[in-house]
Design an enzyme around this catalytic site. Sequence first.
Site, short mmCIF file in Angstrom:
data_model
loop_
_atom_site.label_atom_id
_atom_site.label_comp_id
_atom_site.label_asym_id
_atom_site.label_seq_id
_atom_site.Cartn_x
_atom_site.Cartn_y
_atom_site.Cartn_z
N ARG A 1 10.28 -21.35 -32.43
CA ARG A 1 8.56 -22.09 -31.65
C ARG A 1 8.62 -23.55 -31.65
NH1 ARG A 1 3.27 -19.40 -34.22
NH2 ARG A 1 4.29 -19.65 -36.72
N ASP B 1 7.43 -14.89 -28.21
CA ASP B 1 7.48 -16.10 -27.46
C ASP B 1 7.42 -17.45 -26.79
OD1 ASP B 1 4.92 -16.48 -28.79
OD2 ASP B 1 3.92 -15.10 -28.02
N GLY B 2 7.56 -17.50 -28.97
CA GLY B 2 7.81 -19.28 -28.68
C GLY B 2 6.35 -19.96 -28.52
N ASP C 1 15.16 -21.80 -44.77
CA ASP C 1 15.16 -22.23 -44.07
C ASP C 1 13.64 -22.77 -43.87
OD1 ASP C 1 14.18 -19.20 -43.87
OD2 ASP C 1 13.15 -19.84 -41.55
#
Length: 520
Positions: free
Chosen positions: A103, A134-135, A269
Site C-alpha cells: 500500500r 486493497d492498498g 521487511d
Amino acid sequence: MKLNIQDTFNKELPADPITENYVRQVENACFSFVTPTKTANPQIIHVSSEMLENLGLATADAQSDEFKNVFTGNEVLPNTQPYAMCYGGHQFGNWAGQLGDGRAINLTEIVHNKQRWAIQLKGAGKTPYSRTADGLAVLRSSIREYLCSEAMFHLGVPTTRALSLALSGDEVLRDVLYNGNPAYEKGAIVSRIAPSFLRFGNYQILAVRNDIETLKTLVDYTIKHFYPELGTPSKESYLQFFKKVAENSLEMVIHWQRVGFVHGVMNTDNMSILGLTIDYGPYGWLEGYDYGWTPNTTDSQHKRYRYGNQPNIVLWNLYQLANALYPLINETEGLEKVLADFGTSFETKYLNMMLSKIGLFTEEENDQKLIQELENNLHLTETDMTIFYRNLSRFSKENPGKGITIIQDAFYGPIEQLPEITEAWNKWFNKYSIRLQLEKGTDTERTEKMNAINPKYVLRNYMAQLAIDAADKGEYGLIDELFNLLKKPYSEQEDQEKWFAKRPDWARNKVGCSMLSCSS
C-alpha cells in the site's frame, strides 16, 4: 511547484517487465511500475512546513491544487514513473516470502541542498504486492504515522519523515481488531519522505530466490548512493556495508530504548537499510515501565517484539541480512565478527545511555549495578517512564530523603502503604546521591543535561487517539496542536502542561490507547 527530480532507483535497477497492475510474484526485478489510484474528493488536512522546506517547496506550493493532486495520487509529476518496491521478509520469525509495497507507491526522488529524498505515498491504491488487500489506508493509522514520524525526528531518533496528511474522500473497510467485525472508515493518504525506503527484505528476497546478479546490482546501488565512503564494489566493501548497517541499526534501537518507543512489528521487511525507524503501525510508548510490554495484539501471546527484547530482535534481523549478503562475500568470519561486535557495543552504548538518563556522564566501577537496581525498582510498581526520568532531573544529591517525593507523580498508584517498595527506592536514592558526588558540575547543570536527554512530551497512544476521534468528526485542530507540541519535546512548554501526565484510566484498555493491531 518546482522539484529537482533526480530519479535513480527506477532507472538504475531492474524493473518488472509486466506493466499491468495485478497481484503476482515478481522475479528478477527490484520494483514494478504502478500508478496511484485516483481518489474521489481529496483534501489536504495537514502539512509539515519543515519538510516542505527540505524538499525546496514553499507554503504557497502546499496550498496549490497541483500539490493536493500530486500528494494524494491524483496526478503524476511530469517526467516521473511511480513504482512499488519488491521485497520479502521474516514476519514474527518466519519467512513470509514475497511481501513488497502493498500500500505504498514511490512517486520520485528529489535532491535539494545536496540531500536526496524519496517521496512515497502510503494508502494510494493497489500494487502487484497488495496480495489480498486493497492498498488503501485509513485516517486512524495515517494520523498515527504522520504525527509519530515527525515526533521521532524531533526526539533525535533516526526515522523516516512525513510531508502531508490527506483525506482521500473514499470509505475504506477495515477490521480493526481482526475479530470479524469490519466497518467503513475514512480513507487517508500520508506522504512519507526518506533518503531511501530500502529494507532488509529487499535483499533477502533476492538471496532466497538465488538471484545473485540482481542482489549484487542492488547492493552496489545502495553503496553508491547511501554509503559512498565504502568505495568500489568488492568483498571488503560488502562486508563494510554490513558493518555500517549494523552500527546504524544499533544506534536506532538505543534511541528507541532511551525514549521508551516500542515499534511493535519488527519484521525484517520493517528494518531500514539506513537504520531509520520505518513503518509506524502498532507502535506504542512505554507508559508503565515494563520490559515485557508490546503494543501489538498479534504479538500479545509470545511478545516477540516487547520493549526489553527490541535490541535482541535487531540482532536477529541482522543475522538474516548477513545470510542474504553471504553470497556476495562467501565467507562467514567477517560477518560473524560484525554480529559479535553488535552485542558488545550494545552493552557499552546501553550503559552509557542509561547513565546519561540519570545525569552520570563519567563511568565508575559500580555503575552497572546502580542501573540494574534502578530498572528493578521501576518494575516494582506501575511507574510512568517519561514522568519518572523527567522528574528525576530535579533530584538534589544533598537531599536523598526527598527522592520519592520528587518522583511520586510517576507512580500509577500510591506506594506509602508498600514498605518494601519504599525501602527499595530509599536505598537506591542513597546510592544515587553518593554516586552523584563523583560528578563534576552543579545540580542545575545536571538538570539541564538530563532534560536534553529525557523528553517531557512523547506521543502517548491516548493522545493520538484523541486526535483521531476529533478528526473523525472533521476537527483537525488537535492534530496541529500535537504536531507543534512534539516539535519541542524537551522544552517545558508551560502552556501545554496537560500533556505531561500519566495515561488516564479511561485509556487503559481502550482500543487504540493500549493494544493495537497491525492494521493500526
